[in-house]
Enzyme design. Structure first.
Site, PDB file in Angstrom:
ATOM      1  CE  LYS A   1      -3.589   1.453   4.812  1.00 39.28           C
ATOM      2  NZ  LYS A   1      -3.412   0.902   3.451  1.00 39.28           N
TER       3      LYS A   1
ATOM      4  CB  SER B   1      -0.942   0.011   1.207  1.00 36.60           C
ATOM      5  OG  SER B   1      -0.213   0.027   2.413  1.00 36.60           O
TER       6      SER B   1
END
Length: 785
Positions: free
Chosen positions: A730, A687
Site C-alpha cells: 500500500k 481495510s
C-alpha cells in the site's frame, strides 16, 4: 395373381421380370434369410442408389471367381436370390452397409445391360412343398443334429436353437440350416440350386453330420490337451522350447549379456541397500520373463527408472560467498532480504556440510521476478535447476506417482524432476503453489506435505518407485501470488519471503540494467542503434503501465524495439534516441492518467489504499446524499465485509453527529449513496473502513479531504482503528500515486521496518489509534476558521 416370371408377390413385395444384379463374393443369400452386406465397388454403389429410388428389389448372385478384382457376366452362377433392401447406412469412408432379406430363388436369363451395373431378365422359381413321412423324418433328424451342433459349437448362439424348433416349412428349414453352418460357398450354392426339397434335406443332413463330427473331434482334442498339460507344465515346456530356439538362433547369449549389463548398472548406481536388494530381485524376475510378454516391458522400464535415479550423484555447492553474492547482484536488482537469506544458507552450509535444504516460499504479485530468482539462486549455488509448475494440478498421482498396476504408470513429477536434473541436490522450484486444485482424484497439497517437510522428506516414497528417496538435500523453492489459498499445514512448513512491487525508481534502474539490454539482444539491436532516456522510461512507467511487477514494462520496451528494428531493417543507420516526447509515437496515446487531484475537488471523496494480488493500489470512495428516508446504497462490486464496514462507519458518524457538528437528524430526511469506482472489479476487506468513514464525514461536514492524503485501516463502532495487512504494497502504491501523507493504524508502526528508506522518504506517516485523530489529519479546516 399367377406365379409367373412377370410378377411375384410375397408380403406385398413385387418382383419385376428384370432386376439389377448385385454380385456377391464368398457369400450366398437364401430366401427368407436376412443378411448384412458391405458394399464398396463403384458399380454396386450405383446399383444401390438406383434400387433405393425405385422398389428396393434386386437380384443377388454369387460369383465363381471371388479373387477377380472386376466381376464379369461369365463369372456369375446361373441361380441366385431376389432380395429386398430393408435398411441402408452410408459410412464415412464412402462404403454402404445394407441389410437385405431374401425373397425367392431366381434364375438368370438374358443380360440387358452391364454398365453402370448389371441388369438381367430373371425367372422366379416357386417353392414347392411336398410333405410325406420321409420328409418329416428328415426334418426331425436335421433339427436334432442342429441342436447337438449348437451345444458343441461356440459360434452358434443358443437363440438359433429356439428358432429352428418353430420352422415347419421344409424349404425354410433347409435354407436356414445351410446359412448357419460352417460349409463352403460352393456347397451353399449347391443347396440353393437344389430345387427338390427332399434332395435338399438329404444334402443338408450329410453336411450337418460332417460338421458335427468336426466339432466333436475338436472338443475331444481340446479336452485331452487341457487334461494332459497344466499351466505350469505348459509354461515350463514352452520356456524350454524358447530357450532351445534362442540358442539355435544365437539370441540366448545376447539376453544373458543384457541381464549382466543391468546387474552391473545396479551396482554402479550406489543405491541404498534396501533399494539395491529390491532391484536385484526385480532383475531376477525379469530374467525369467520372455521378452515378448507384456510384463517384460513393465519390469524393464521400472528397472531403468531405479538405475537412472541419482541416488549418489550430487553437485558440489559453490561456498564462495562473495562469488555467490556477485551472481545474485548481476541477475537481480535490490531484493536485499532474499539475497541475505541465500547467503546465510551458504554460510551455514559451509560450516555444517550435512545441513538439510531450506523450504522457501516467495510470495508477491506477478512480474516481480519470483521464478527468475530461483534460476539465479541455482546459478549462485552451482546447482542444477528444476522447475515444476503446479498451476491447475488436481491429481495427487502427479506428485506421488501411479502404482505399477496401472497401464502407462509413471513416477510423480517430483521424482521425474530429480531424474531430469541428474543430481540429488538440485534447486527445485514449485511454481504457483497457490494454484493447486482439489477434486475426486485427491488433494495434491496433501501429497506435498511430505515433500516440503525437512523432517520427513529424507524418506519420500513414490508410488511407482516403491522405494524411499532422500529429498532432504534438495533446496525447494515455492512461489505464490497470495498465501490465502495455501492450506495452513503446508504454509507452516515453508519459510515465507515476501517480494513487494517495485517503485518507479527501481523500475527505471531494472529497465536500464536488465530489460533494455535483453530486449535489444532479442531484437537484433545494439546501443548504437537505440537508446532510452530516463525521462522516457519514467513516462512509460507512469502513463503506459500500472503494475507492481515488470512484465508490461518489458512489453512496452519490446514494442519500441520492434518498431526500431523495422526502421533499421529498411536501411536506417542513425542512432534512435527515445525521448519523453517520442514515446507516444511508438506506443500511442497515454493509457493511464493521474486522477487524484480531479477526483477530490468536492466534499465526499476520500482516497484509500488497497492490497490486491497484483500489488498495492489506490482506491477512491465517493459519498453523496439526497432527499429520502434513511436508505444506505452501496455500489461498486463490494463484498460483504466491505458493506459491513460502510454500515459501521455510518453508525459511528450518527453516534458522533454532535461532536462533528452535523445535525443529529440528518439521516431522517436523506438517503446516502456510497460508491467505489472501477465498478466491474470486485472489492472486499475491512481495510477500507476508515476511508469510507472519512468520505462520509467529509460529505456531511462539507470539508473536503486533503488532496495528498491516503489512508487504510479497519474501524470499530467505538471509533478504534485496527491494524491491517499489506502495508508495504500500500505504501508503494501511495508513493507511485504522488501521495504525501499516509494515515495508518498505530499498531502497523512495526511494518515500516520492512519498507526501504528511499521509499519512506518524502512520505509523512500519521499513526492513529482512533478515528477522531484521522479526521483531524485528513479533513481540511472548516471554511469559517
Amino acid at each position: 395373381m399367377s406365379e409367373s416370371s412377370e410378377q411375384f408377390v410375397r408380403d406385398n413385395i413385387q418382383i419385376p421380370e428384370t432386376l439389377p444384379i448385385l454380385p456377391l463374393k464368398d457369400t450366398v443369400l437364401f430366401p427368407k434369410m436376412v443378411m448384412p452386406l458391405l458394399i464398396g465397388q463403384p458399380k454396386s454403389l450405383n446399383l444401390i442408389d438406383t434400387v433405393l429410388n425405385t422398389d428396393k428389389v434386386m437380384g443377388v448372385i454369387t460369383t465363381r471367381e471371388p479373387q477377380e478384382k472386376e466381376t464379369r457376366v461369365e463369372h456369375l452362377y446361373s441361380m441366385g436370390t431376389a432380395a429386398y433392401i430393408m435398411k441402408m447406412v452410408k459410412m464415412p469412408d464412402g462404403t454402404v452397409r445394407a441389410l437385405v432379406e431374401g425373397l425367392s430363388r431366381i434364375k438368370l436369363g438374358e443380360f440387358i445391360q452391364e454398365e453402370p451395373y448389371f441388369k438381367a431378365r430373371i425367372e422366379i422359381i416357386p417353392e414347392t412343398v411336398e410333405r410325406d413321412l420321409e420328409t418329416d423324418a428328415l426334418m426331425v433328424n436335421i433339427k436334432n443334429l442342429f441342436q447337438k451342433a449348437i451345444e458343441v459349437a461356440t459360434n452358434l448362439p443358443k437363440e438359433v436353437g429356439m428358432m429352428i424348433i418353430n420352422i415347419e416349412d421344409p424349404n425354410g428349414l433347409a435354407d436356414f440350416v445351410a446359412s448357419n453352418i460352417n460349409i463352403s460357398t460352393e456347397e451353399k450354392q449347391d443347396i440353393l440350386e437344389t430345387l427338390d426339397v427332399r434332395k435338399r434335406l438329404e444334402k443338408i443332413t450329410v453336411l450337418l453330420n460332417r460338421e458335427l463330427d468336426i466339432l466333436e473331434i475338436g472338443t475331444k482334442i481340446h479336452s485331452q490337451v487341457k487334461g494332459e498339460m497344466e499351466k505350469s507344465q505348459r509354461d515350463y515346456y514352452l520356456r524350454e522350447q524358447l530357450r532351445a530356439i534362442q540358442k539355435e538362433l544365437g539370441e540366448g547369449e545376447d539376453r544373458g549379456r543384457e541381464i549382466e549389463e543391468l546387474r552391473e548398472k545396479i551396482v554402479k548406481a550406489q543405491m541404498p541397500p534396501e533399494v539395491e536388494k529390491q532391484s536385484l530381485k526385480e532383475l531376477n524376475r525379469l530374467a525369467k520373463i520372455p521378452p515378448a510378454a507384456a510384463e517384460y516391458t513393465v519390469a524393464r522400464t521400472y528397472l531403468d527408472w531405479l538405475i537412472e535415479m541419482p541416488w549418489a550423484i550430487s553437485t558440489e555447492d559453490n561456498l564462495d560467498i562473495p562469488s555467490a553474492q556477485q551472481v545474485l547482484e548481476e541477475d537481480h536488482y535490490n531484493l536485499e532480504k532474499i539475497k541475505k537469506r541465500i547467503l546465510e544458507y551458504l554460510a551455514v552450509r559451509k560450516l555444517k556440510k550435512d545441513m538439510k535444504g531450506p523450504i522457501l516460499c516467495f510470495v508477491g504479485p506477478p512480474g516481480v521476478g519470483k521464478t527468475s530468482l530461483g534460476k539465479s539462486i541455482a546459478r549462485a549455488l552451482g546447482r542444477k535447476f528444476v522447475r515444476l509448475s503446479l498451476g491447475g494440478i488436481r491429481d495427487e498421482a502427479e506428485i506421488r506417482g501411479h502404482r505399477r498396476t496401472y497401464v502407462g504408470a509413471l513416477p510423480g513429477r517430483i521424482i521425474q524432476g530429480i531424474k531430469k536434473a541428474g543430481s540429488n541436490n538440485p534447486v527445485f522450484m514449485l511454481d504457483e503453489i497457490d494454484k493447486v486444485g482439489t477434486d475426486f482424484r485427491g488433494d495434491p497439497t496433501a501429497a506435498l506435505l511430505e515433500v516440503l517437510d525437512p523432517e520427513q522428506n529424507f524418506s519420500f516414497s513414490d508410488h511407482y518407485l516403491d522405494a524411499d528417496f532422500d529429498l532432504s538435500r534438495v533446496m525447494f523453492i515455492t512461489t505464490a501470488n497470495i498465501l490465502d489459498p495455501i492450506p495452513a499445514p503446508l504454509r507452516d512448513r515453508m519459510e515465507v519471503l515476501e517480494l513487494p512491487g517495485y517503485t518507479k525508481e527501481e523500475k527505471i534502474m531494472i529497465a536500464k540494467k536488465f530489460l533494455i539490454p535483453r530486449q535489444l539482444k532479442e531484437h537484433g539491436l545494439t546501443e548504437e542503434l537505440l537508446t532510452f532516456e530516463d525521462g522516457s522510461l519514467d513516462k512509460i512507467i507512469t502513463e503506459y503501465t500500472r503494475e507492481a511487477g515488470l512484465r508490461n514494462l518489458e512489453r512496452e520496451i519490446a514494442t519500441i524495439c520492434r518498431a526500431v528494428a523495422k526502421e533499421v531493417a529498411q536501411g536506417k543507420k542513425d542512432t534512435i534516441v527515445i525521448t519523453p516526447k517520442r514515446v507516444a509515437d511508438f506506443l500511442g496515446p497515454i493509457k493511464f492518467f493521474p486522477e487524484i487531484a480531479e477526483r477530490k475537488t468536492v466534499p465526499g471523496v476520500a482516497t484509500g489504499l488497497a492490497w490486491t494480488p497484483a500489488g498495492g493500489n489506490i482506491i477512491f470512495v465517493e459519498a453523496t446524499k439526497m432527499r429520502g428516508q434513511k436508505n444506505l446504497s452501496l455500489t461498486g462490486q463490494l463484498g460483504d465485509v466491505m458493506k459491513e464496514s460502510a454500515q459501521a462507519a455510518l453508525t459511528y458518524i450518527r453516534s458522533k453527529a454532535q461532536t462533528l457538528q452535523i445535525p443529529e437528524d440528518f439521516f431522517d430526511n436523506y438517503d446516502i449513496h456510497i460508491h467505489v469506482p472501477s465498478g466491474a472489479v470486485p472489492k472486499d476487506g475491512p481495510s477500507a473502513g476508515v476511508t469510507i468513514l472519512v468520505a462520509l464525514a467529509s460529505l456531511l461536514t462539507g470539508r473536503p479531504v486533503k488532496n495528498d492524503t491516503a489512508m487504510t485501516g479497519e474501524i470499530t463502532l467505538r471509533g478504534k482503528l485496527l491494524p491491517v495487512g499489506g502495508i508495504k504494497e500500500k505504501v508503494l502504491a501511495a508513493k507511485g500515486a504522488g501521495i504525501k501523507t499516509v494515515i495508518l493504524p498505530k499498531q502497523n508502526n512495526k511494518d515500516l521496518e520492512d519498507i526501504p528508506a528511499h521509499i519512506r522518504s518524502g512520505l509523512d506517516f500519521c499513526f492513529a489509534d482512533k478515528v477522531d485523530e484521522v479526521l483531524k489529519v485528513a479533513l481540511q479546516p472548516p471554511l469559517n476558521t
